[in-house]
Design an enzyme around this catalytic site. Structure first.
Site, mmCIF file in Angstrom:
data_model
loop_
_atom_site.group_PDB
_atom_site.id
_atom_site.type_symbol
_atom_site.label_atom_id
_atom_site.label_comp_id
_atom_site.label_asym_id
_atom_site.label_seq_id
_atom_site.Cartn_x
_atom_site.Cartn_y
_atom_site.Cartn_z
ATOM 1 N N TYR A 181 46.765 41.946 49.521
ATOM 2 C CA TYR A 181 46.535 40.747 48.703
ATOM 3 C C TYR A 181 45.051 40.581 48.391
ATOM 4 O O TYR A 181 44.666 40.340 47.241
ATOM 5 C CB TYR A 181 47.067 39.525 49.448
ATOM 6 C CG TYR A 181 47.074 38.252 48.644
ATOM 7 C CD1 TYR A 181 48.124 37.961 47.770
ATOM 8 C CD2 TYR A 181 46.042 37.332 48.768
ATOM 9 C CE1 TYR A 181 48.137 36.789 47.042
ATOM 10 C CE2 TYR A 181 46.048 36.155 48.037
ATOM 11 C CZ TYR A 181 47.101 35.890 47.179
ATOM 12 O OH TYR A 181 47.101 34.714 46.451
ATOM 13 N N SER B 187 42.340 34.133 43.403
ATOM 14 C CA SER B 187 42.509 33.404 44.663
ATOM 15 C C SER B 187 41.129 33.267 45.292
ATOM 16 O O SER B 187 40.201 34.026 44.960
ATOM 17 C CB SER B 187 43.438 34.185 45.600
ATOM 18 O OG SER B 187 43.396 33.686 46.925
ATOM 19 N N LYS C 222 43.373 40.818 44.685
ATOM 20 C CA LYS C 222 42.683 39.668 44.097
ATOM 21 C C LYS C 222 41.209 39.979 43.824
ATOM 22 O O LYS C 222 40.644 39.505 42.827
ATOM 23 C CB LYS C 222 42.830 38.447 45.001
ATOM 24 C CG LYS C 222 44.273 37.934 45.098
ATOM 25 C CD LYS C 222 44.850 37.588 43.746
ATOM 26 C CE LYS C 222 46.228 36.935 43.847
ATOM 27 N NZ LYS C 222 46.811 36.606 42.533
#
Length: 273
Positions: free
Chosen positions: A168, A155, A172
């Site tokens: 998150y 991402s 990532k």
């Protein structure tokens, strides 16, 4: 929406005879990548959750459109054993695994001090640890055939951070690190490992966010797109799943044999700030 999706039927048949596994591929980005790989001639293993009838329809449509073999596994990638079993099932079915796309992921948003510990654990398990477990299980076969392409869907948040997305962003960033280590360890085995780092990608889930934000704030959808969702994305346009699919096909091809250990932003300039 100001983009023109690529036509999958324009993708050259460069992956005939290959076998691809795409995790989290029953919808959204994963499905778009799986369909692009199928359009390039690869057999496909789909993985993810959803209504059985919807998954069966996706499977049948992919077979009908591209004429490749398509299998499905409901493996729960929050569990290490299930990830290993998914690789074993693919090898038992096809005898080999050439292209592994680690795409499975979930999201949860909250300030650090109230971020639920169980949400942290689940996001790390699915977004990061599952890629370790599938890669670990797939590498022996790839080494045996002296060919492998591992594509990790990271991402823009694998390169930069945003508030309230601690798990998150951590996962990532971890995926980008795992990508580099995998690339170094496999560099002499004709195996590459790269990370794709998308910004906002147009999917049905994003469309639902647009509609929800427009209603909640009583503002036009174009304002939601430009000033809310794409505030950090200088291009002010979503990437499409077809664009990510086309990049995945390229990274899986012989033309990308010397590209490894790279985190490739597909973010309309977000991480150029």
């Amino acid at each position: 929406m100001n983009f023109q999706p690529l036509s999958l039927h324009q993708i050259p048949q460069s992956l005939e005879g290959k076998v691809s596994l795409v995790t989290g591929s029953t919808s959204g980005i994963g499905l778009g990548i799986a369909r692009s790989l199928a359009a390039a001639g690869s057999a496909i293993v789909l993985n993810g959750f959803g209504k059985p009838e919807d998954i069966a329809e996706v499977q049948a449509r992919t077979i009908a459109e591209f004429g490749v073999e398509v299998r499905y596994s409901p493996a729960d990638l929050s569990k290490a054993a299930a990830a290993a079993d998914l690789i074993a099932m693919t090898l038992d079915t096809f005898g080999r695994l050439d292209i592994l796309v680690n795409n499975a992921g979930i999201q949860y948003v909250a300030p650090l001090e109230v971020f639920p510990a169980d949400k942290w654990d689940m996001i790390l398990a699915i977004n990061l640890s599952s890629a370790f477990h599938t890669t670990r299980a797939a590498l022996p076969s790839m080494r045996r055939y002296n060919f492998g392409r591992i594509i990790n869907i990271a991402s823009a948040h694998g390169l930069v951070a945003s508030p309230f997305k601690s798990a998150y962003v951590a996962a990532k960033h971890g995926i980008v690190g795992l990508t580099k280590v995998t690339a170094l360890e496999t560099a002499e085995s004709n195996i590459t490992c790269n990370a794709i780092c998308p910004g906002y990608v147009y999917t049905p889930l994003v469309e639902a966010q647009i509609e929800g934000q427009a209603k909640a704030h009583n503002i036009p959808r174009e304002q939601v797109i430009r000033d809310v969702l794409l505030a950090q994305q200088p291009s002010k346009r979503f990437a499409s799943v077809e664009e990510l699919g086309a990049l995945s096909v390229f990274l899986a091809s012989d033309a990308a044999s010397s590209i490894t250990g790279v985190a490739l932003p597909v973010d309309g300039g977000w991480t150029a700030h």
